[in-house]
Design a protein around this motif. Structure first.
Motif, PDB file in Angstrom:
ATOM      1  N   ASP A   1       0.817  -1.403   0.005  1.00 51.28           N
ATOM      2  CA  ASP A   1       0.018   0.127  -0.201  1.00 51.28           C
ATOM      3  C   ASP A   1       0.823   1.024   0.029  1.00 51.28           C
ATOM      4  O   ASP A   1       0.624   2.324  -0.505  1.00 51.28           O
ATOM      5  N   LEU A   2       1.895   1.295   0.619  1.00 55.27           N
ATOM      6  CA  LEU A   2       2.978   2.251   0.742  1.00 55.27           C
ATOM      7  C   LEU A   2       3.511   2.855  -0.431  1.00 55.27           C
ATOM      8  O   LEU A   2       3.575   3.697  -1.221  1.00 55.27           O
ATOM      9  N   ARG A   3       4.100   1.565  -1.448  1.00 58.80           N
ATOM     10  CA  ARG A   3       4.459   1.700  -2.480  1.00 58.80           C
ATOM     11  C   ARG A   3       3.632   2.303  -3.737  1.00 58.80           C
ATOM     12  O   ARG A   3       3.677   3.066  -4.394  1.00 58.80           O
ATOM     13  N   LEU A   4       2.254   1.695  -3.480  1.00 54.75           N
ATOM     14  CA  LEU A   4       1.290   2.049  -4.428  1.00 54.75           C
ATOM     15  C   LEU A   4       0.728   3.547  -4.245  1.00 54.75           C
ATOM     16  O   LEU A   4       0.387   4.224  -5.052  1.00 54.75           O
ATOM     17  N   ASN A   5       0.603   3.927  -2.882  1.00 53.75           N
ATOM     18  CA  ASN A   5       0.422   5.239  -2.671  1.00 53.75           C
ATOM     19  C   ASN A   5       1.308   6.234  -3.194  1.00 53.75           C
ATOM     20  O   ASN A   5       1.166   7.360  -3.513  1.00 53.75           O
ATOM     21  N   SER A   6       2.669   5.682  -3.205  1.00 49.41           N
ATOM     22  CA  SER A   6       3.919   6.688  -3.773  1.00 49.41           C
ATOM     23  C   SER A   6       3.648   6.868  -5.167  1.00 49.41           C
ATOM     24  O   SER A   6       3.819   8.028  -5.516  1.00 49.41           O
ATOM     25  N   VAL A   7       3.163   5.838  -5.990  1.00 50.96           N
ATOM     26  CA  VAL A   7       2.764   5.953  -7.339  1.00 50.96           C
ATOM     27  C   VAL A   7       1.650   6.960  -7.563  1.00 50.96           C
ATOM     28  O   VAL A   7       1.689   7.885  -8.383  1.00 50.96           O
ATOM     29  N   LYS A   8       0.542   6.743  -6.874  1.00 50.82           N
ATOM     30  CA  LYS A   8      -0.544   7.667  -7.031  1.00 50.82           C
ATOM     31  C   LYS A   8      -0.109   9.142  -6.566  1.00 50.82           C
ATOM     32  O   LYS A   8      -0.606  10.338  -7.277  1.00 50.82           O
ATOM     33  N   GLU A   9       0.998   9.364  -5.616  1.00 46.59           N
ATOM     34  CA  GLU A   9       1.194  10.657  -5.274  1.00 46.59           C
ATOM     35  C   GLU A   9       2.047  11.292  -6.585  1.00 46.59           C
ATOM     36  O   GLU A   9       1.966  12.367  -6.902  1.00 46.59           O
ATOM     37  N   ILE A  10       2.792  10.490  -7.195  1.00 46.30           N
ATOM     38  CA  ILE A  10       3.551  10.994  -8.368  1.00 46.30           C
ATOM     39  C   ILE A  10       2.373  11.343  -9.458  1.00 46.30           C
ATOM     40  O   ILE A  10       2.537  12.186 -10.129  1.00 46.30           O
ATOM     41  N   SER A  11       1.544  10.412  -9.643  1.00 46.44           N
ATOM     42  CA  SER A  11       0.391  10.893 -10.744  1.00 46.44           C
ATOM     43  C   SER A  11      -0.525  12.221 -10.134  1.00 46.44           C
ATOM     44  O   SER A  11      -0.693  12.999 -11.066  1.00 46.44           O
ATOM     45  N   ASP A  12      -0.592  12.412  -8.975  1.00 45.13           N
ATOM     46  CA  ASP A  12      -1.050  13.736  -8.564  1.00 45.13           C
ATOM     47  C   ASP A  12      -0.444  14.764  -8.818  1.00 45.13           C
ATOM     48  O   ASP A  12      -0.846  15.719  -9.327  1.00 45.13           O
ATOM     49  N   SER A  13       1.137  14.568  -8.622  1.00 45.80           N
ATOM     50  CA  SER A  13       2.278  15.621  -8.825  1.00 45.80           C
ATOM     51  C   SER A  13       2.036  15.909 -10.525  1.00 45.80           C
ATOM     52  O   SER A  13       2.047  17.123 -10.743  1.00 45.80           O
ATOM     53  N   ILE A  14       2.042  15.175 -11.230  1.00 45.28           N
ATOM     54  CA  ILE A  14       1.828  15.243 -12.830  1.00 45.28           C
ATOM     55  C   ILE A  14       0.585  16.073 -13.266  1.00 45.28           C
ATOM     56  O   ILE A  14       0.561  16.631 -13.890  1.00 45.28           O
ATOM     57  N   PHE A  15      -0.450  15.297 -12.599  1.00 42.55           N
ATOM     58  CA  PHE A  15      -1.806  15.837 -12.816  1.00 42.55           C
ATOM     59  C   PHE A  15      -2.131  17.339 -12.626  1.00 42.55           C
ATOM     60  O   PHE A  15      -2.584  18.123 -13.452  1.00 42.55           O
ATOM     61  N   MET A  16      -1.300  17.701 -11.494  1.00 36.38           N
ATOM     62  CA  MET A  16      -1.523  19.247 -10.971  1.00 36.38           C
ATOM     63  C   MET A  16      -0.359  20.040 -11.513  1.00 36.38           C
ATOM     64  O   MET A  16      -0.399  21.252 -11.191  1.00 36.38           O
ATOM     65  N   ASN A  17       0.514  19.470 -12.203  1.00 36.63           N
ATOM     66  CA  ASN A  17       1.665  20.401 -12.530  1.00 36.63           C
ATOM     67  C   ASN A  17       1.391  21.117 -13.834  1.00 36.63           C
ATOM     68  O   ASN A  17       0.771  20.797 -14.815  1.00 36.63           O
ATOM     69  N   THR A  18       1.681  22.377 -13.620  1.00 38.09           N
ATOM     70  CA  THR A  18       1.302  23.459 -14.652  1.00 38.09           C
ATOM     71  C   THR A  18       2.142  23.056 -16.034  1.00 38.09           C
ATOM     72  O   THR A  18       1.539  23.318 -17.278  1.00 38.09           O
ATOM     73  N   MET A  19       3.202  22.908 -15.914  1.00 33.01           N
ATOM     74  CA  MET A  19       3.956  22.620 -17.364  1.00 33.01           C
ATOM     75  C   MET A  19       3.486  21.405 -18.134  1.00 33.01           C
ATOM     76  O   MET A  19       3.141  21.793 -19.191  1.00 33.01           O
ATOM     77  N   PHE A  20       3.225  20.332 -17.510  1.00 31.76           N
ATOM     78  CA  PHE A  20       2.423  19.343 -17.969  1.00 31.76           C
ATOM     79  C   PHE A  20       1.051  19.692 -18.621  1.00 31.76           C
ATOM     80  O   PHE A  20       0.546  19.362 -19.645  1.00 31.76           O
ATOM     81  N   ASN A  21       0.179  20.494 -18.044  1.00 23.92           N
ATOM     82  CA  ASN A  21      -1.122  21.009 -18.245  1.00 23.92           C
ATOM     83  C   ASN A  21      -0.884  21.707 -19.486  1.00 23.92           C
ATOM     84  O   ASN A  21      -1.884  21.628 -20.509  1.00 23.92           O
ATOM     85  N   GLN A  22       0.123  22.758 -19.412  1.00 25.25           N
ATOM     86  CA  GLN A  22       0.061  23.731 -20.480  1.00 25.25           C
ATOM     87  C   GLN A  22       0.596  22.743 -21.969  1.00 25.25           C
ATOM     88  O   GLN A  22       0.224  23.198 -22.844  1.00 25.25           O
ATOM     89  N   ALA A  23       1.565  21.984 -21.819  1.00 23.36           N
ATOM     90  CA  ALA A  23       1.906  20.919 -22.961  1.00 23.36           C
ATOM     91  C   ALA A  23       0.769  20.328 -23.360  1.00 23.36           C
ATOM     92  O   ALA A  23       0.614  20.399 -24.783  1.00 23.36           O
ATOM     93  N   LEU A  24      -0.401  19.896 -22.767  1.00 21.31           N
ATOM     94  CA  LEU A  24      -1.219  19.205 -23.298  1.00 21.31           C
ATOM     95  C   LEU A  24      -2.409  19.905 -23.766  1.00 21.31           C
ATOM     96  O   LEU A  24      -2.891  19.806 -24.682  1.00 21.31           O
ATOM     97  N   THR A  25      -2.556  21.160 -23.188  1.00 19.54           N
ATOM     98  CA  THR A  25      -3.555  22.182 -23.691  1.00 19.54           C
ATOM     99  C   THR A  25      -3.067  22.826 -24.746  1.00 19.54           C
ATOM    100  O   THR A  25      -3.788  23.016 -25.785  1.00 19.54           O
ATOM    101  N   GLN A  26      -1.857  23.096 -25.032  1.00 17.17           N
ATOM    102  CA  GLN A  26      -1.249  23.939 -26.201  1.00 17.17           C
ATOM    103  C   GLN A  26      -0.613  23.179 -27.051  1.00 17.17           C
ATOM    104  O   GLN A  26       0.378  23.608 -28.115  1.00 17.17           O
ATOM    105  N   SER A  27      -1.196  21.701 -27.242  1.00 13.71           N
ATOM    106  CA  SER A  27      -0.492  20.673 -28.107  1.00 13.71           C
ATOM    107  C   SER A  27      -0.590  21.171 -29.531  1.00 13.71           C
ATOM    108  O   SER A  27      -1.622  21.401 -29.967  1.00 13.71           O
ATOM    109  N   GLY A  28       0.392  21.469 -30.234  1.00 13.73           N
ATOM    110  CA  GLY A  28       0.518  21.617 -31.700  1.00 13.73           C
ATOM    111  C   GLY A  28       0.431  22.922 -32.090  1.00 13.73           C
ATOM    112  O   GLY A  28       0.665  23.430 -33.325  1.00 13.73           O
ATOM    113  N   GLU A  29       0.439  23.777 -31.023  1.00 14.25           N
ATOM    114  CA  GLU A  29       0.236  25.288 -31.424  1.00 14.25           C
ATOM    115  C   GLU A  29       1.600  26.070 -31.702  1.00 14.25           C
ATOM    116  O   GLU A  29       1.663  27.050 -32.417  1.00 14.25           O
ATOM    117  N   GLN A  30       2.530  25.519 -31.115  1.00 13.86           N
ATOM    118  CA  GLN A  30       4.046  26.138 -31.304  1.00 13.86           C
ATOM    119  C   GLN A  30       4.806  25.616 -32.290  1.00 13.86           C
ATOM    120  O   GLN A  30       4.334  24.553 -32.942  1.00 13.86           O
TER     121      GLN A  30
END
Length: 605
Positions: free
Chosen positions: A78-107
């Motif tokens: 459970d500790l290990r899987l929670n660590s993976v979920k925390e990584i997922s949450d970090s990427i999900f909330m990360n501004t850089m990844f969100n901008q890359a997905l939102t502006q995909s193909g525009e640059q």
């Protein structure tokens, strides 16, 4: 006078009768019969009753012990899987990844190439985790690098996946995908669990911009379950409460067993000659299931029951022995008292030939009684010592478990600091923190005291990298150890204290900044040898010769490293092994580390 003479003759007849019985052995036959009747027979009856009475209780206790082992394994997973979920949450909330997905193909192409490099650099920070196999991001709107097929893909590539509907229905929440073979673009296939979720536009939460998949090494998780296995007949399962199909392949043709694991409450159930156990992981929704035949539990419980039966028999035997010796001692004392009475009468009557045989010593029965008292006192002392040793062992095991759990906080903190350094565009700080985290992981070594030479060399390399960063790259080092030695075993933290002494006491005092360190090894008939050589300031030869043998505390000096390493090597390998130091003032120092062949790694405590 006649009456006294008659009493004397009666007592004398009794004395001669006892003496005759002692000579013929009839008394010892009676003692043996009494021993069989008062000790052996009652002990056998009580042991038989206790064994049958405690069999069911011991079996139930063994089942509960197995379940506690499963609980511990589940908590670790459970500790290990929670660590993976925390990584997922970090990427999900990360501004850089969100901008890359939102502006995909525009640059433009150059901007997308730069964006891809920055994203990969951040992804690799997470992919260094030991449980992470691959992080994959799927774009709704394809761009220049979505055809890379390593970390970046087009969302359309997921259309054939059977779990896509479940992930979209969860609408951004984590969806766990069960163990399966995952093929990668480099031609490899790995068995993984996957943490999947939709990515959303941070400005418009209803807009889906892509998907995030984190592949987790299934082998690492299942190894935790394997370590909790108590029998070869035990079946272990790892499945999710929202994905019952994970059990279909593992329990093909056993519908009743599969249904039991899916519907039972957390705990232990006994049915159809099997124990079913299920532990629910509260945070991640995963479950650990166990199917164990009753015979396996009974076999393990039988060994435990036999052990406790032997203890019970010993205590019962001791009790009956005390009773027997009490009765026997009383009888012997009566005989002794009668003999003394006869001797006294003979002396009073003036028969000096018999009276002269008296030695005036204490009775043999009294001496025997004293020895029994000493034996009982020693038995009590041994029992108290055994109890105290058992308590110390339990405390040591608890401390070992805590030592394995507490470092997770340190690792997570260092990872967070590393992530902050990445965001602050400070790659040097990020690399330093990652190196320090690796040093801590290697130095702890999962609580083991004996590690492979490969692991010890890696720890030495990481330590030297840290020192090289500290002194701005003026340290040049070389590690030359044959491959045949790298799989051998050595006490943990053997080389690091020697390297620390070389840097602090050998290289730092040098007036110039040309620092060199060399580590090499060789195998001989009488053992293995490491050499650690520096080009530092050195020391007098007579000082170097006695340095490993003198305790720093006794000499009022600092630096326990050399002395402690030498003592540990001698404790593990023998007196002929350890450290030998040669030094040349102004030229440098060479430390020879001699150690014997060791069979395997051993845990601490």
């Amino acid at each position: 006078m006649k009456k006294k003479g008659k009493e004397f003759l009666i007592d004398l007849d009794k004395y001669l009768h006892v003496r005759k019985q002692l000579e013929t052995g009839s008394v010892w036959k009676n003692v043996l019969a009494a021993f069989l009747l008062l000790v052996i027979l009652p002990t056998g009856i009580m042991l038989s009753w206790y064994y049958h009475k405690s069999a069911d209780a011991v079996e139930q206790e063994m089942a509960e012990t197995v379940f506690k082992t499963v609980e511990q394994a589940a908590q670790h997973i459970d500790l290990r899987l929670n660590s993976v979920k925390e990584i997922s949450d970090s990427i999900f909330m990360n501004t850089m990844f969100n901008q890359a997905l939102t502006q995909s193909g525009e640059q433009g192409i150059s901007a997308q190439v730069a964006e891809q490099a920055e994203l990969i650099r951040n992804i690799e920070v997470f992919q260094r985790r030991e449980d992470i196999q691959r992080i994959r991001i799927y774009y709704k709107t394809p761009n220049f690098y979505t055809g890379e097929h390593v970390n970046f893909f087009a969302y359309a590539d997921l259309e054939q996946e059977p779990w896509l509907g479940q992930m979209e229905e969860n609408n951004g929440a984590v969806t766990w995908i069960g163990a399966r073979e995952q093929a990668y673009s480099d031609g490899t296939e790995e068995t993984v669990l996957t943490c999947a979720r939709l990515m959303k536009n941070s400005s418009n939460i209803n807009e889906v911009t892509g998907a995030l998949l984190i592949d987790v090494k299934y082998e690492n998780l299942f190894q935790v379950l394997e370590e909790s296995r108590v029998s070869e007949q035990e079946l272990l399962f790892l499945y999710h409460e929202d994905a019952p199909w994970m059990l279909e392949e593992a329990l093909a043709g056993e519908e009743a067993a599969r249904s039991k694991l899916l519907t039972m409450e957390e705990g232990i159930s006994r049915e159809d000659g099997k124990y079913y156990m299920m532990k629910q992981m509260e945070d991640s929704g995963w479950r650990v299931g166990v199917i164990l035949p009753e015979k396996a539990v009974m076999a393990k419980g039988r060994h435990s029951n036999q052990f406790f039966s032997v203890i019970f028999l010993a205590m019962l035997f001791l009790l009956f022995m005390l009773v027997f010796f009490g009765v026997f001692g009383y009888l012997v004392m009566r005989v002794s008292w009668r003999i003394k009475r006869i001797v006294q009468k003979l002396e009073r009557e003036g028969i000096e030939t018999i009276g002269s045989q008296s030695t005036g010593e204490k009775s043999e029965v009294s001496l025997l009684e004293n020895h029994i008292d000493v034996m009982i006192a020693k038995a009590k002392d041994l029992m108290q010592e055994a109890f105290a040793a058992r308590l110390e062992k339990q405390e040591a095991e608890l401390r070992s478990l805590q030592a394995q759990i507490n470092p997770h906080f340190l690792y997570n903190t260092l990872d967070n600091i590393s992530w902050m350094a990445v965001r602050a565009n400070a790659p040097d700080i990020c690399d330093m923190i990652q190196t320090l985290s690796q040093y801590f992981r290697l130095s702890l070594s999962g609580g083991k005291d004996i590690v492979t030479v490969e692991n010890e060399l890696e720890l030495a390399r990481v330590y030297l990298e840290i020192q090289n960063s500290r002194f701005r790259g003026i340290l040049e080092y070389h590690i030359e150890v044959p491959e045949t030695m790298r799989s051998c075993y050595i006490p943990k933290l053997t080389l690091q204290p020697l390297l620390e002494n070389a840097v602090i006491h050998g290289l730092q005092p040098k007036p110039d900044k040309q620092w060199e360190l060399r580590i090499w090894g060789e195998e001989k008939e009488d053992g293995f040898f490491f050499y650690v050589q520096d080009n530092g300031v050195g020391m007098p030869e007579e000082t170097a010769a006695v340095l490993p043998l003198q305790s720093p505390a006794s000499e009022g000096r600092h630096g326990y490293g050399v002395y402690n390493v030498n003592k540990r090597l001698q404790l593990y390998c023998g007196e002929k092994y350890g450290l030998k130091i040669r030094s040349w003032p102004g030229k440098g120092t060479c430390v020879c580390v001699a150690f014997a062949r060791m069979e395997k790694e051993t845990p601490a405590g």
